[in-house]
Design an enzyme around this catalytic site. Structure first.
Site, short mmCIF file in Angstrom:
data_model
loop_
_atom_site.label_atom_id
_atom_site.label_comp_id
_atom_site.label_asym_id
_atom_site.label_seq_id
_atom_site.Cartn_x
_atom_site.Cartn_y
_atom_site.Cartn_z
N ASP A 147 0.85 -1.19 0.00
CA ASP A 147 0.00 0.00 0.00
C ASP A 147 0.89 1.25 0.00
O ASP A 147 1.89 1.32 0.72
CB ASP A 147 -0.90 0.00 1.24
N ASN B 228 -12.72 -3.43 2.73
CA ASN B 228 -13.61 -2.29 2.86
C ASN B 228 -14.59 -2.32 1.69
O ASN B 228 -14.18 -2.49 0.54
CB ASN B 228 -12.82 -0.98 2.85
N GLY C 162 -15.51 3.29 3.89
CA GLY C 162 -14.44 4.14 3.39
C GLY C 162 -13.71 3.57 2.18
O GLY C 162 -12.56 3.91 1.94
N GLN C 163 -14.39 2.69 1.43
CA GLN C 163 -13.74 2.17 0.22
C GLN C 163 -13.43 3.31 -0.73
O GLN C 163 -14.34 4.05 -1.13
CB GLN C 163 -14.63 1.13 -0.47
N SER C 164 -12.15 3.48 -1.06
CA SER C 164 -11.74 4.62 -1.88
C SER C 164 -11.26 4.21 -3.27
O SER C 164 -11.14 5.05 -4.15
CB SER C 164 -10.64 5.41 -1.17
N HIS D 39 -10.06 -5.22 -3.21
CA HIS D 39 -8.73 -5.40 -2.63
C HIS D 39 -8.85 -5.89 -1.20
O HIS D 39 -9.73 -5.46 -0.45
CB HIS D 39 -7.90 -4.10 -2.69
N LEU D 40 -7.95 -6.78 -0.85
CA LEU D 40 -7.87 -7.31 0.51
C LEU D 40 -6.67 -6.68 1.18
O LEU D 40 -5.54 -6.80 0.71
CB LEU D 40 -7.71 -8.84 0.44
N HIS D 41 -6.93 -5.95 2.29
CA HIS D 41 -5.83 -5.36 3.06
C HIS D 41 -5.23 -6.43 3.97
O HIS D 41 -5.98 -7.09 4.71
CB HIS D 41 -6.34 -4.23 3.97
P1 AMP Z 1 -9.71 1.40 0.60
O1 AMP Z 1 -9.80 2.65 1.42
O2 AMP Z 1 -10.12 0.16 1.32
O3 AMP Z 1 -10.40 1.56 -0.75
O4 AMP Z 1 -8.18 1.19 0.32
C1 AMP Z 1 -7.53 1.67 -0.80
C2 AMP Z 1 -6.07 1.61 -0.48
O5 AMP Z 1 -5.35 1.75 -1.69
C3 AMP Z 1 -5.60 2.73 0.46
O6 AMP Z 1 -5.01 2.14 1.61
C4 AMP Z 1 -4.58 3.48 -0.40
O7 AMP Z 1 -3.49 3.94 0.37
C5 AMP Z 1 -4.18 2.45 -1.42
N1 AMP Z 1 -3.70 2.97 -2.70
C6 AMP Z 1 -4.31 3.90 -3.48
N2 AMP Z 1 -3.60 4.10 -4.59
C7 AMP Z 1 -2.52 3.28 -4.52
C8 AMP Z 1 -1.40 3.02 -5.36
N3 AMP Z 1 -1.25 3.67 -6.53
N4 AMP Z 1 -0.49 2.11 -4.96
C9 AMP Z 1 -0.63 1.47 -3.79
N5 AMP Z 1 -1.67 1.63 -2.97
C10 AMP Z 1 -2.60 2.54 -3.30
#
Ligand code: AMP
Ligand code: ZN
Length: 115
Positions: free
Chosen positions: A30, A87, A93-95, A100-102
């Site tokens: 990440d 998320n 807070g999915q962004s 994706h699996l954290h």
């Molecule tokens: P979420 O908030 O669950 O959607 O997690 C998205 C994650 O993607 C966040 O922890 C971001 O820091 C990460 N992220 C976004 N863009 C990138 C990128 N280009 N490379 C690596 N991680 C990223």
């Protein structure tokens, strides 16, 4: 999905520190880690979130967890512990709208929310 950042990482078109890639999934660090170890495991195919999963995705989903498990061992988290998080949607807070699996670990993590 040309404008999806994770699709572009999977295809090698956007930079990432990749830890694992195979026919089904890609794992990379990440870019804004919330814990000392913070890895994302994503399907190579564009799937928006858990909400869009279908029955045919079951094997791939199991594979995501097994890759996360293997990386947790490689990254020395097996004994100290770790958390696996999907998320899903606005309240979580999915962004990034690519499943994706954290994999997070390397310090103690509170479970209860402060806000
Ligand atoms: P979420 O908030 O669950 O959607 O997690 C998205 C994650 O993607 C966040 O922890 C971001 O820091 C990460 N992220 C976004 N863009 C990138 C990128 N280009 N490379 C690596 N991680 C990223
Ligand atoms: Zn995508």
């Amino acid at each position: 999905m040309d404008n999806c950042i994770f699709c572009n990482i999977v295809r090698g078109l956007a930079p990432a520190k990749i830890l694992h890639q195979d026919d089904e999934v890609t794992a990379f660090y990440d870019s804004h880690p919330i814990t000392p170890v913070h890895v994302l495991i994503v399907p190579n195919r564009h799937i928006v979130s858990v909400n869009q999963l279908e029955a045919k995705d079951e094997n791939m989903l199991g594979h995501m967890v097994m890759v996360a498990r293997a990386l947790a061992i490689t990254l020395n988290l097996k004994e100290s512990g770790y958390r696996l998080v999907f998320n899903t949607g606005p309240d979580a807070g999915q962004s990034v709208n690519h499943l994706h699996l954290h994999l997070i670990g390397g310090r103690r993590m509170p479970f209860r929310f402060e806000e």
